[in-house]
Design an enzyme around this catalytic site. Structure first.
Site, PDB file in Angstrom:
ATOM      1  N   LYS A 252       2.836  -7.239   8.186  1.00  0.00           N
ATOM      2  CA  LYS A 252       3.893  -6.334   7.752  1.00  0.00           C
ATOM      3  C   LYS A 252       5.018  -6.457   8.775  1.00  0.00           C
ATOM      4  CE  LYS A 252       4.982  -1.614   6.335  1.00  0.00           C
ATOM      5  NZ  LYS A 252       6.294  -1.550   6.934  1.00  0.00           N
ATOM      6  N   LYS A 424      -0.108  -0.136   2.950  1.00  0.00           N
ATOM      7  CA  LYS A 424       0.309  -0.483   4.315  1.00  0.00           C
ATOM      8  C   LYS A 424      -0.631   0.180   5.308  1.00  0.00           C
ATOM      9  CE  LYS A 424       3.969   2.874   3.762  1.00  0.00           C
ATOM     10  NZ  LYS A 424       5.350   3.212   3.763  1.00  0.00           N
TER      11      LYS A 424
HETATM   12  P1  AMP Z   1       7.629   1.243   4.059  1.00  0.00           P
HETATM   13  O1  AMP Z   1       9.074   0.874   4.178  1.00  0.00           O
HETATM   14  O2  AMP Z   1       7.086   1.888   5.298  1.00  0.00           O
HETATM   15  O3  AMP Z   1       7.300   1.950   2.770  1.00  0.00           O
HETATM   16  O4  AMP Z   1       6.780  -0.135   3.987  1.00  0.00           O
HETATM   17  C1  AMP Z   1       6.965  -1.087   2.995  1.00  0.00           C
HETATM   18  C2  AMP Z   1       7.961  -2.112   3.484  1.00  0.00           C
HETATM   19  O5  AMP Z   1       7.345  -3.061   4.330  1.00  0.00           O
HETATM   20  C3  AMP Z   1       8.556  -2.965   2.405  1.00  0.00           C
HETATM   21  O6  AMP Z   1       9.574  -2.276   1.726  1.00  0.00           O
HETATM   22  C4  AMP Z   1       9.066  -4.156   3.176  1.00  0.00           C
HETATM   23  O7  AMP Z   1      10.368  -3.909   3.644  1.00  0.00           O
HETATM   24  C5  AMP Z   1       8.173  -4.214   4.390  1.00  0.00           C
HETATM   25  N1  AMP Z   1       7.314  -5.413   4.481  1.00  0.00           N
HETATM   26  C6  AMP Z   1       7.108  -6.124   5.601  1.00  0.00           C
HETATM   27  N2  AMP Z   1       6.265  -7.132   5.393  1.00  0.00           N
HETATM   28  C7  AMP Z   1       5.901  -7.081   4.088  1.00  0.00           C
HETATM   29  C8  AMP Z   1       5.033  -7.861   3.279  1.00  0.00           C
HETATM   30  N3  AMP Z   1       4.346  -8.889   3.765  1.00  0.00           N
HETATM   31  N4  AMP Z   1       4.910  -7.501   1.973  1.00  0.00           N
HETATM   32  C9  AMP Z   1       5.601  -6.445   1.468  1.00  0.00           C
HETATM   33  N5  AMP Z   1       6.429  -5.674   2.194  1.00  0.00           N
HETATM   34  C10 AMP Z   1       6.583  -5.982   3.497  1.00  0.00           C
END
Ligand code: AMP
Length: 588
Positions: A252, A424
């Site tokens: 991530k 996540k």
């Molecule tokens: P959050 O913003 O905390 O909801 O976490 C999701 C976000 O993680 C996504 O919107 C992406 O910007 C980010 N992200 C980073 N790496 C990945 C990945 N491998 N797959 C999907 N999202 C990712």
């Protein structure tokens, strides 16, 4: 259709906070309009003639609007400014001034929806030398023919302050009821919206060609698809359970999400908020142009700042400096970026959103030529807990926030949804009860001592998408440096409003204690030690115990302004309820 009818509906919607009533008013309005007007009406309700992803601005500051009102009423700009201060809102001020003036004017012609829409469009499109005067004249022309109530909404539209408290979901409910007589058709409209982000276009199709044509709605290049989002979990067992025993884990990355549309040589980059931000990343556009071997495709990835000497990834905050501190050319040099690709949604006229993730990833792998700067997200199929922990540690060691666990079975791209197909798993979630949430600023208390003149503490809220309301979770007063206080002051000021915004739900006992209210817009990352039941805060009110909500104890600003998130993308009420339940489990 007369704009007056629309203004009447808007005022009824503004006066209620009940979603059902808003829906009914809209249904009544939709039933009364002719098919050729629907697109204009949707635009006027949502505040812009174009979908959100088109960077359309009216380009009129408050001062210019005041001049237009002066032209239309014959009053001086000082008189109007005075009235605005009294009313706390320029729309209401103009309404009142026009009401007085109207008694003496006779020759006005009623405004038509199409005419208003076209004139607003013209105002936005006028640019360059002399445009200030042209814009003022165009708006004054509208106001001269407007009724007082119409003036209120024309001005609020121009200033981007509609204050209706109505979500797109309500508009979609009303469209389904008005045009198909069946509220259960809403998800069909919603799906079309999720893959095109253009509600006006969908409404027009619905009215002219019926619900079947909306069912057939296709992903279209250059129309951003609303992004799929992830649930969170702090329990590895839960991840295995939700993803049925085996899944793909990916790093991530801690950067900014991009949805990339490549249409021949044209590259468009959309942010998480679906704003077109191609100009901020010419380097990314160039990489895509040369290293993505497809004519037409929509792919997604994370752009991350990195250290050119060591190759190490840098945290998200560095990337944001790129936006704030430099011109683009300098920024590309000072803060170079990597792009990590993780999804493919469309390729050469084929929609991939309904295909399973492994297939989408394979298609992506085929079209990417990898280099140091542009790579595929690192991933691994996980079967055991040990593999998961090991992969997690590797991700953190490489400068990532944690991992994303992605479903293998039934793993379509759920546009616009936060589901359990992506989970996540971050370092913070692993600690006992410490976690970060992304909360919206809804109010402020003025500071004392060293903070005099600044907002000393902020009232923070989560978002409840079901009620479309922002509900308070805590008052946050720590974690601010002097620089933060300055930045937040500047950032929040444009969103300050005189009364509690309609979509904000807080307990009566604290309404009078708040010094400043803000339209929900600014999202901050907040670190908390614990969630507790609360008699004051409205997040999760009555959900866990009757009469109680949930509050965050000892909230602290982490220094991270989530300007990549809209207010509606803040931590949801349900996420907080889940965290609270998880916390109880751990205490047991
Ligand atoms: P959050 O913003 O905390 O909801 O976490 C999701 C976000 O993680 C996504 O919107 C992406 O910007 C980010 N992200 C980073 N790496 C990945 C990945 N491998 N797959 C999907 N999202 C990712």
């Amino acid at each position: 259709m007369k704009y007056q009818v629309l203004a009447g509906t808007l005022s009824k919607i503004e006066a209620t906070s009940k979603r059902k009533e808003m829906t009914n008013y809209l249904v009544e309005l939709f039933k009364a309009i002719t098919p050729d007007h629907i697109r204009d009406v949707i635009g006027l309700i949502r505040g812009s003639p174009y979908p959100d992803y088109e960077d359309f601005q009216y380009g009129m500051a408050e001062k210019m609007v005041i001049k237009s009102i002066a032209n239309a009423t014959g009053l001086t700009t000082d008189q109007i400014t005075e009235k605005m201060k009294e009313k706390g809102d320029l729309g209401k001020a103009a309404e009142e001034e026009l009401a007085t003036k109207k008694q003496t004017t006779l020759f006005t012609k009623p405004l038509d929806v199409k005419y208003v829409s076209e004139t607003l469009d013209k105002i936005g499109r006028t640019s360059g030398k002399g445009s200030v005067d042209v814009k003022i004249k165009l708006l004054a022309g509208l106001l001269t023919n407007a009724t007082p109530l119409e003036a209120r909404y024309i001005i609020r539209t121009i200033l981007g302050q509609m204050r209706l408290g109505m979500a797109d979901m309500t508009i979609m409910d009303a469209l389904a009821i008005a045009y198909t007589d069946n509220a259960t058709n809403r998800p069909i409209i919603e799906r079309a919206f999720n893959i095109s982000s253009d509600l006006g276009l969908i409404a027009e199709k619905l009215v002219k060609e019926g619900i079947e044509s909306v069912k057939d709605f296709k992903v279209t290049i250059r129309h951003p698809i609303r992004m799929m989002m992830a649930q969170r979990s702090g329990e590895t067992e839960e991840i295995f359970e939700k993803l049925k025993g085996t899944f793909i884990a990916e790093f991530k990355y801690d950067g900014e999400r991009l949805q990339i549309h490549k249409d021949g040589e044209t590259i468009l980059l959309f942010s998480r908020r679906l704003e077109e931000i191609s100009e901020q990343y010419p380097d990314v556009c160039e990489m895509v142009r040369t290293q993505i071997n497809a004519k037409k495709t929509i792919i997604e990835g994370e752009v991350v700042a990195y250290n050119i000497e060591t190759g190490e990834l840098r945290p998200f905050q560095e990337l944001m400096h790129r936006r704030r501190k430099y011109g683009i050319k300098e920024a590309m040099k000072a803060i170079p970026v990597n792009l990590f690709l993780f999804d493919l949604l469309y390729l050469e006229d084929k929609d991939f959103t309904n295909k399973n993730y492994p297939l989408r990833r394979k298609a992506l792998e085929k079209i990417v030529t990898e280099t140091e700067q542009l790579r595929l997200a690192v991933q691994k199929e996980i079967i055991t807990e040990d593999e998961l922990e090991e992969f997690f540690e590797l991700a953190v060691e490489k400068g990532c926030e944690g991992i994303m666990a992605k479903s293998i079975q039934d793993s379509i791209y759920q546009a616009g949804a936060r589901g359990w197909l992506w989970i996540k798993y971050k370092r913070d979630y692993k600690s006992e009860i410490a976690d970060t949430l992304d909360l919206v600023v809804i109010g402020a208390y003025m500071g004392y001592g060293a903070r005099t003149g600044y907002y000393g503490s902020l009232l923070m809220a989560c978002y409840d998408p079901i009620e479309n309301q922002f509900k308070s979770v805590c008052r946050m007063g720590s974690g601010f440096t002097d620089e933060h206080l300055e930045t937040l002051q500047k950032l929040l000021k444009p969103y300050q409003v005189s009364d509690k915004p309609p979509r904000v739900l807080i307990n009566d006992s604290i309404i009078t204690t708040v010094d400043a209210w803000f339209k929900p817009a600014i999202v901050l990352e907040v670190q908390a030690a614990e969630l507790t039941l609360s008699p004051v805060h409205t997040c999760a009110l009555d959900k866990i115990r009757k009469g109680s909500g949930l509050a965050m104890r000892f909230p602290r600003f982490t220094g991270r302004i989530r300007d990549d998130k809209t207010a509606e993308q803040a931590t949801s009420q349900q996420e907080i309820i889940d965290l609270f339940k998880g916390q109880l489990k751990k205490i047991e």
